[in-house]
Design an enzyme around this catalytic site. Structure first.
Site, PDB file in Angstrom:
ATOM      1  N   CYS A 212      20.660   3.794 -43.809  1.00  0.00           N
ATOM      2  CA  CYS A 212      21.249   2.995 -44.880  1.00  0.00           C
ATOM      3  C   CYS A 212      20.426   3.168 -46.163  1.00  0.00           C
ATOM      4  O   CYS A 212      20.301   4.266 -46.684  1.00  0.00           O
ATOM      5  CB  CYS A 212      21.396   1.535 -44.455  1.00  0.00           C
TER       6      CYS A 212
ATOM      7  N   GLU B 132      22.335   1.296 -35.267  1.00  0.00           N
ATOM      8  CA  GLU B 132      22.018   0.136 -34.429  1.00  0.00           C
ATOM      9  C   GLU B 132      23.153  -0.885 -34.392  1.00  0.00           C
ATOM     10  O   GLU B 132      23.128  -1.823 -33.584  1.00  0.00           O
ATOM     11  CB  GLU B 132      20.712  -0.521 -34.893  1.00  0.00           C
TER      12      GLU B 132
ATOM     13  N   HIS C  39      24.909   2.357 -40.047  1.00  0.00           N
ATOM     14  CA  HIS C  39      23.885   1.734 -39.203  1.00  0.00           C
ATOM     15  C   HIS C  39      24.099   2.136 -37.752  1.00  0.00           C
ATOM     16  O   HIS C  39      24.966   1.559 -37.075  1.00  0.00           O
ATOM     17  CB  HIS C  39      23.962   0.209 -39.319  1.00  0.00           C
TER      18      HIS C  39
END
Length: 208
Positions: free
Chosen positions: A79, A187, A185
């Protein structure tokens, strides 16, 4: 062991949990010695470019990251962390980045349909560009990942390894040598994101 750089900006512990889920015990640290000893480095980031780049400079970690990049350590920016890899950002002024990848970070509103919302938030498909990069070895073209951003990396040339469509193509991932970055992202991107982190952990880089 992967080291997630702690410089006061980022989603550190959700990233650490994602690495743990795939069996990679990542360490969160802002210590230069620990980062120098890492076998791979993750640079996260959320918030404003100017603030993040200032914190890197004040901590001296900008120099450590450039040093490790030159040594051939695999580095992934996520990001805002990806945006920091570039030469500069035009977010509320003109601010220097790490200069590890050529290009400029610009507002997405310059290129997208004015009717669309900024920031670009939500799930969107990846379009892999050129030969599949090693970080994508466990995913397929068209897999969806989660984005939250108002700025994008422009003019990144041969470093582009994936983009996404938001009425216009926006840079989704880049790589140059041993340095790579994801605008989305991993995650927060479910199994696809975990598989990208697996690809990063398995990426074999030729050291200088």
């Amino acid at each position: 062991m992967p080291v997630i750089v702690d410089y006061g900006v980022g989603n550190l512990f959700s990233l650490q949990s994602s690495f743990a889920f795939i069996g990679a015990e990542a360490q969160v640290s802002g210590d230069a010695g620990v980062i120098r000893g890492a076998d791979r480095i993750v640079l996260p980031g959320v918030g404003a470019f100017a603030d993040a780049s200032r914190k890197l400079r004040e901590s001296g970690l900008d120099a450590v990251l450039r040093e490790q990049a030159a040594r051939g350590t695999p580095i992934m920016g996520i990001c805002l962390g990806m945006q920091l890899l570039f030469d500069e950002s035009l977010e509320y002024g003109r601010h220097k980045g790490l200069g590890l990848i050529d290009g400029t970070v610009r507002p997405i509103e310059e290129v997208i349909d004015p009717a669309l919302k900024v920031p670009h938030i939500g799930w969107n498909a990846l379009r892999l560009v050129g030969e599949k990069h090693p970080i994508f070895r466990y995913i397929e073209d068209g897999d969806h990942v989660y984005f939250v951003h108002s700025y994008y990396a422009a003019d990144c040339g041969d470093a582009l390894i994936a983009d996404t469509e938001y009425s216009a193509p926006l840079t989704a991932a880049v790589a140059k040598g041993n340095v790579c970055g994801c605008q989305f992202h991993p995650e927060k991107s479910g199994e696809v994101g975990l598989n990208i982190l697996r690809g990063f952990c398995d990426w074999e880089v030729e050291r200088p």
